[in-house]
Design an enzyme around this catalytic site. Structure first.
Site, PDB file in Angstrom:
ATOM      1  CD  GLU A  23      15.697  15.532  -4.392  1.00  0.00           C
ATOM      2  OE1 GLU A  23      16.268  14.536  -3.923  1.00  0.00           O
ATOM      3  OE2 GLU A  23      14.482  15.600  -4.563  1.00  0.00           O
ATOM      4  NE  ARG A  65      16.073   6.151  -6.327  1.00  0.00           N
ATOM      5  CZ  ARG A  65      15.645   7.126  -5.528  1.00  0.00           C
ATOM      6  NH1 ARG A  65      14.767   8.006  -5.973  1.00  0.00           N
ATOM      7  NH2 ARG A  65      16.089   7.224  -4.299  1.00  0.00           N
ATOM      8  NE  ARG A  83      20.073  10.592  -3.616  1.00  0.00           N
ATOM      9  CZ  ARG A  83      18.783  10.390  -3.536  1.00  0.00           C
ATOM     10  NH1 ARG A  83      18.332   9.156  -3.547  1.00  0.00           N
ATOM     11  NH2 ARG A  83      17.961  11.391  -3.422  1.00  0.00           N
ATOM     12  CB  ALA A 109       3.918   0.917  -6.693  1.00  0.00           C
ATOM     13  CB  THR A 118       5.090   5.759  -0.376  1.00  0.00           C
ATOM     14  OG1 THR A 118       5.356   4.803  -1.399  1.00  0.00           O
ATOM     15  CG2 THR A 118       4.379   6.972  -0.957  1.00  0.00           C
ATOM     16  CE  LYS A 134       6.752  -5.939   5.745  1.00  0.00           C
ATOM     17  NZ  LYS A 134       7.940  -6.718   5.409  1.00  0.00           N
ATOM     18  CB  SER A 168      -0.956  -0.018   1.192  1.00  0.00           C
ATOM     19  OG  SER A 168      -0.229  -0.194   2.394  1.00  0.00           O
ATOM     20  CD  GLN A 177      13.408  13.602   4.703  1.00  0.00           C
ATOM     21  OE1 GLN A 177      14.299  14.342   4.319  1.00  0.00           O
ATOM     22  NE2 GLN A 177      13.407  13.042   5.901  1.00  0.00           N
ATOM     23  CG  LEU A 182       8.161   9.066  -4.626  1.00  0.00           C
ATOM     24  CD1 LEU A 182       8.013  10.422  -3.944  1.00  0.00           C
ATOM     25  CD2 LEU A 182       7.400   8.017  -3.834  1.00  0.00           C
ATOM     26  CG  HIS A 205      17.815   6.262   0.032  1.00  0.00           C
ATOM     27  ND1 HIS A 205      16.950   6.691   1.020  1.00  0.00           N
ATOM     28  CD2 HIS A 205      17.454   6.945  -1.103  1.00  0.00           C
ATOM     29  CE1 HIS A 205      16.108   7.596   0.518  1.00  0.00           C
ATOM     30  NE2 HIS A 205      16.384   7.749  -0.767  1.00  0.00           N
ATOM     31  CG  HIS A 253      20.082   9.750   0.829  1.00  0.00           C
ATOM     32  ND1 HIS A 253      20.710  10.879   1.323  1.00  0.00           N
ATOM     33  CD2 HIS A 253      19.029  10.196   0.103  1.00  0.00           C
ATOM     34  CE1 HIS A 253      20.050  11.951   0.898  1.00  0.00           C
ATOM     35  NE2 HIS A 253      19.025  11.564   0.160  1.00  0.00           N
TER      36      HIS A 253
HETATM   37  P1  FAD Z   1       6.526   1.238  -0.581  1.00  0.00           P
HETATM   38  O1  FAD Z   1       6.069   2.618  -0.509  1.00  0.00           O
HETATM   39  O2  FAD Z   1       7.677   0.855   0.260  1.00  0.00           O
HETATM   40  O3  FAD Z   1       5.307   0.296  -0.231  1.00  0.00           O
HETATM   41  C1  FAD Z   1       5.492  -1.098  -0.075  1.00  0.00           C
HETATM   42  C2  FAD Z   1       4.258  -1.665   0.568  1.00  0.00           C
HETATM   43  O4  FAD Z   1       4.299  -3.090   0.519  1.00  0.00           O
HETATM   44  C3  FAD Z   1       4.095  -1.315   2.041  1.00  0.00           C
HETATM   45  O5  FAD Z   1       2.741  -1.036   2.266  1.00  0.00           O
HETATM   46  C4  FAD Z   1       4.489  -2.597   2.758  1.00  0.00           C
HETATM   47  O6  FAD Z   1       3.908  -2.765   4.019  1.00  0.00           O
HETATM   48  C5  FAD Z   1       3.963  -3.627   1.778  1.00  0.00           C
HETATM   49  N1  FAD Z   1       4.581  -4.951   1.887  1.00  0.00           N
HETATM   50  C6  FAD Z   1       5.906  -5.257   1.771  1.00  0.00           C
HETATM   51  N2  FAD Z   1       6.070  -6.581   1.914  1.00  0.00           N
HETATM   52  C7  FAD Z   1       4.835  -7.132   2.099  1.00  0.00           C
HETATM   53  C8  FAD Z   1       4.349  -8.441   2.314  1.00  0.00           C
HETATM   54  N3  FAD Z   1       5.167  -9.501   2.398  1.00  0.00           N
HETATM   55  N4  FAD Z   1       3.016  -8.619   2.460  1.00  0.00           N
HETATM   56  C9  FAD Z   1       2.156  -7.572   2.444  1.00  0.00           C
HETATM   57  N5  FAD Z   1       2.571  -6.297   2.257  1.00  0.00           N
HETATM   58  C10 FAD Z   1       3.891  -6.086   2.080  1.00  0.00           C
HETATM   59  N6  FAD Z   1      11.826   8.633  -3.832  1.00  0.00           N
HETATM   60  C11 FAD Z   1      11.535   9.718  -4.568  1.00  0.00           C
HETATM   61  O7  FAD Z   1      11.251   9.609  -5.768  1.00  0.00           O
HETATM   62  N7  FAD Z   1      11.550  10.950  -3.989  1.00  0.00           N
HETATM   63  C12 FAD Z   1      11.849  11.154  -2.679  1.00  0.00           C
HETATM   64  O8  FAD Z   1      11.823  12.262  -2.204  1.00  0.00           O
HETATM   65  C13 FAD Z   1      12.171  10.018  -1.894  1.00  0.00           C
HETATM   66  N8  FAD Z   1      12.520  10.166  -0.593  1.00  0.00           N
HETATM   67  C14 FAD Z   1      12.718   9.045   0.157  1.00  0.00           C
HETATM   68  C15 FAD Z   1      12.974   9.182   1.520  1.00  0.00           C
HETATM   69  C16 FAD Z   1      13.085   8.079   2.322  1.00  0.00           C
HETATM   70  C17 FAD Z   1      13.360   8.226   3.794  1.00  0.00           C
HETATM   71  C18 FAD Z   1      12.964   6.785   1.750  1.00  0.00           C
HETATM   72  C19 FAD Z   1      13.065   5.559   2.607  1.00  0.00           C
HETATM   73  C20 FAD Z   1      12.754   6.635   0.389  1.00  0.00           C
HETATM   74  C21 FAD Z   1      12.630   7.754  -0.411  1.00  0.00           C
HETATM   75  N9  FAD Z   1      12.384   7.648  -1.770  1.00  0.00           N
HETATM   76  C22 FAD Z   1      12.123   8.758  -2.510  1.00  0.00           C
HETATM   77  C23 FAD Z   1      12.198   6.336  -2.378  1.00  0.00           C
HETATM   78  C24 FAD Z   1      10.688   6.072  -2.501  1.00  0.00           C
HETATM   79  O9  FAD Z   1      10.059   6.515  -1.323  1.00  0.00           O
HETATM   80  C25 FAD Z   1      10.366   4.623  -2.715  1.00  0.00           C
HETATM   81  O10 FAD Z   1      11.147   4.089  -3.732  1.00  0.00           O
HETATM   82  C26 FAD Z   1       8.897   4.469  -3.095  1.00  0.00           C
HETATM   83  O11 FAD Z   1       8.104   5.079  -2.115  1.00  0.00           O
HETATM   84  C27 FAD Z   1       8.540   3.010  -3.235  1.00  0.00           C
HETATM   85  O12 FAD Z   1       7.151   2.923  -3.384  1.00  0.00           O
HETATM   86  P2  FAD Z   1       6.495   1.491  -3.483  1.00  0.00           P
HETATM   87  O13 FAD Z   1       5.039   1.708  -3.582  1.00  0.00           O
HETATM   88  O14 FAD Z   1       7.179   0.709  -4.512  1.00  0.00           O
HETATM   89  O15 FAD Z   1       6.863   0.782  -2.096  1.00  0.00           O
HETATM   90  C1  SIN Z   2      15.736  12.901  -0.598  1.00  0.00           C
HETATM   91  O1  SIN Z   2      14.835  13.645  -0.237  1.00  0.00           O
HETATM   92  O2  SIN Z   2      16.933  13.173  -0.505  1.00  0.00           O
HETATM   93  C2  SIN Z   2      15.372  11.575  -1.160  1.00  0.00           C
HETATM   94  C3  SIN Z   2      15.061  11.700  -2.589  1.00  0.00           C
HETATM   95  C4  SIN Z   2      15.116  10.361  -3.272  1.00  0.00           C
HETATM   96  O3  SIN Z   2      15.529   9.369  -2.694  1.00  0.00           O
HETATM   97  O4  SIN Z   2      14.764  10.317  -4.451  1.00  0.00           O
END
Ligand code: FAD
Ligand code: SIN
Length: 548
Positions: free
Chosen positions: A110, A382, A286, A13, A40, A32, A10, A44, A388, A347, A235
């Site tokens: 950035e 990346r 990075r 994606a 997500t 989970k 959730s 930041q 995102l 990261h 990071h």
């Molecule tokens: P997630 O958002 O991680 O969601 C994964 C979901 O899957 C969660 O709900 C989790 O509970 C669920 N899940 C996992 N395993 C299981 C399982 N076995 N069973 C059921 N559910 C499960 N990217 C940017 O582009 N810009 C930014 O500014 C940025 N800043 C960031 C800052 C931080 C601190 C971090 C950690 C990352 C950042 N990123 C950024 C990277 C970006 O946030 C992630 O790559 C992106 O949010 C991934 O989205 P997602 O939907 O693929 O996965």
């Molecule tokens: C950050 O805010 O520095 C994270 C951005 C990213 O991971 O894309």
């Protein structure tokens, strides 16, 4: 349970796709922990997209390709960049509040970006996006979210009682209902992995505790192609704490947007050093900045370097980075006056389940989107704030692909479809826990967990070499065997399932790193310091037959 579309995860994606697929049928999202808990939610800096008059698609594409060090798939890059503005507009339409000035989006900067193009919501972009998506979903009757459901394994032909179906297909999952402690089968017309990244394989990571690489490990076990796992992005700037209060490895991020606004990296003694490493100094990509910091720390013996924000100005810091300001203040640092101690932290996983441009994996009816994937967008490193964006664009691609299939062959609502799904459900073995028992040895799990993180941090970090990788490989192989046999005789719970996935993902990272005998992007080998296009201008692809 039976559903038209099953989405695992959730984050951005999973949720953005759920909203679109709900136009075509019933969507079940399982997650989970609590629904907002995801990478997500912690994002930041923001989302990169071309909105400024002095920017254009070709510049964003060129920056992404340069950062990716020759391994990006240009078609995939072009896709996310050109669709970016449309996907941002969709987020705005559902009520996401991005930072604006006089009604215009404020565009941040950035590392690696040649223009200001980061759309953000102060320094809590992910939280705002997650909020808006969840609010929209709450009003949608075609979407159900089950919290505390942990996907254990994908259902494939090996889970069928009557082997009358072709291999290479996915029918849904086994999931642990964490509240009842029972494993249930969920059968779906299409299954989508949106499980995010794997930062928790390292000791220090910006990723929350959910990021244990479950989707990558599940996909690998089910026969998906896994690609480019050696490219783990560190990071450069996470908050350094001498004594941490949490017992898992998430550390607080100091967004790169802070450097985009003018903050400068310095040694503890206040000396700038990035000019020695790259013309873009503190705003280099990075991989370069993280390696430079690692080098400075090794040379000086200091446990951290510093980020000096004085050129940004106190008012602007408090207005644009309120969360970072507040966090540092809670740690006794007033960042309008004092430097922030920072260190690199794991990261982002550039590798993952290989998909095509429609988000399809090599298993029929199984799709993947977000950090769990390797779509070809990021190559060997990346570009900041492209993830995102990638997640939204590829979730949309999955929707469009399924829509196309439904238009051609609208079986979904037919009786034939319903009876087929029921037949598959009945034909799948129930979860079998015969021969397993509750164990008294839970301490082994936390020891193994710690050991994995230590091995990965000591030997498979920012700078690598063959001797260290081989040592990591031998240890991880042994631990993988141990965990495998422990798993076979133990009743499952979340900790054990995560450990099983972590060890597999760690093993995949090490194995992929050993295959790449060159330095490129995030993979830096001391004994192969040069890029070797002749032999390694290609993705590293692993399938389970290679790793018995
Ligand atoms: P997630 O958002 O991680 O969601 C994964 C979901 O899957 C969660 O709900 C989790 O509970 C669920 N899940 C996992 N395993 C299981 C399982 N076995 N069973 C059921 N559910 C499960 N990217 C940017 O582009 N810009 C930014 O500014 C940025 N800043 C960031 C800052 C931080 C601190 C971090 C950690 C990352 C950042 N990123 C950024 C990277 C970006 O946030 C992630 O790559 C992106 O949010 C991934 O989205 P997602 O939907 O693929 O996965
Ligand atoms: C950050 O805010 O520095 C994270 C951005 C990213 O991971 O894309």
């Amino acid at each position: 349970m039976k559903t038209d579309f099953l989405i695992i995860g959730s984050g951005i994606a999973g949720l953005s796709l759920a909203l679109k697929l709900s136009r075509l049928g019933k969507v079940l999202v399982i997650t989970k922990k609590l629904k907002a808990e995801s990478n997500t939610n912690y994002a930041q800096g923001g989302i990169a997209a071309v909105f400024s008059g002095n920017d254009n698609f070709e510049l964003h594409i060129a920056d992404t390709l340069e950062c990716g060090a020759g391994l990006c798939n240009e078609e995939a890059v072009r896709k996310i960049v050109t669709e970016g503005p449309e996907r941002i507009r969709e987020l705005i339409e559902i009520g996401t509040n991005f930072s604006k000035n006089n009604g215009e989006l404020i565009l941040g900067k950035e590392g690696g970006h040649s223009r200001n193009r980061i759309i953000h919501s102060n320094d809590l972009t992910g939280k705002e996006v997650e909020r808006a998506l969840l609010a929209k979903i709450a009003a949608n009757r075609n979407i159900k979210i089950h919290e505390y459901y942990f996907a254990v394994d994908l259902l494939t032909s090996k889970n069928l009682k009557k082997k009358n179906r072709k291999p290479g297909q996915c029918y849904g999952i086994y999931a642990l209902n964490v509240r009842s402690n029972k494993v249930e089968k969920i059968v779906s017309g299409r299954t989508i992995l949106a499980t995010g990244g794997a930062g928790q394989v390292y000791e220090h990571t910006t990723n929350p505790s959910i990021a244990t690489g479950d989707g990558i490990a599940m996909g690998f076990r089910a026969g998906c192609e896994i690609a480019n796992m050696e490219f783990i992005q560190f990071h450069p700037t996470s908050f350094f704490e001498a004594e941490r209060e949490t017992n898992y490895s998430q550390v607080f991020l100091i967004s790169e947007a802070v450097r985009g606004a003018g903050a400068v990296l310095k040694t503890i003694k206040g000396k700038e050093f990035m000019q020695k490493y790259d013309r873009r100094k503190s705003l280099a990509p990075r991989d370069i900045v993280a390696r430079a910091i690692d080098n400075e720390m090794k040379k000086s013996g200091d446990p951290y370097v510093c980020l000096d924000l004085k050129d940004i100005g106190g008012e602007r810091i408090k207005k644009e980075f309120p969360n970072i300001y507040k966090y540092c203040l809670s740690k006794g640092i007033d960042i309008t006056k004092e430097m922030i101690p920072v260190v690199p932290a794991a990261h982002y996983s550039c590798g993952g389940i290989k998909t095509d441009l429609e988000g399809k994996t090599n298993l029929k009816n199984l799709y993947a989107s977000g950090e769990v994937t390797m779509t070809g967008v990021h190559g060997a490193n990346r570009l900041a704030s492209n993830s995102l964006l990638e997640a939204m664009v590829f979730s949309n691609a999955i929707y469009e692909s399924i829509l196309k299939q439904e238009k051609k062959n609208p079986v979904k609502k037919s009786l034939k479809y319903k009876s087929e799904i029921r037949e598959i459900y009945d034909n799948i073995y129930d979860w079998n826990e015969e021969g397993t028992e509750n164990t008294e040895e839970w301490i082994l799990i936390s020891h193994n967990n710690r050991e994995i993180k230590e091995i990965m941090s000591d030997y498979v970090g920012i700078v690598r070499n063959t001797i260290r990788l081989e040592r990591a490989y031998r240890r991880m192989k042994m631990m993988r065997e141990e965990i495998r046999s422990f798993y076979k005789k133990t009743k499952v719970n979340v900790e054990l399932l995560e450990l099983r996935n972590l060890v597999n993902v760690a093993y995949l990272i090490i194995y992929s790193a050993m295959m790449r005998k060159e330095s490129r992007g995030l993979h830096y080998m001391l004994d192969y310091p040069a890029k070797d296009d002749r032999n390694f201008h290609k993705d590293t692809i692993i399938v389970k037959e290679m790793l018995k």
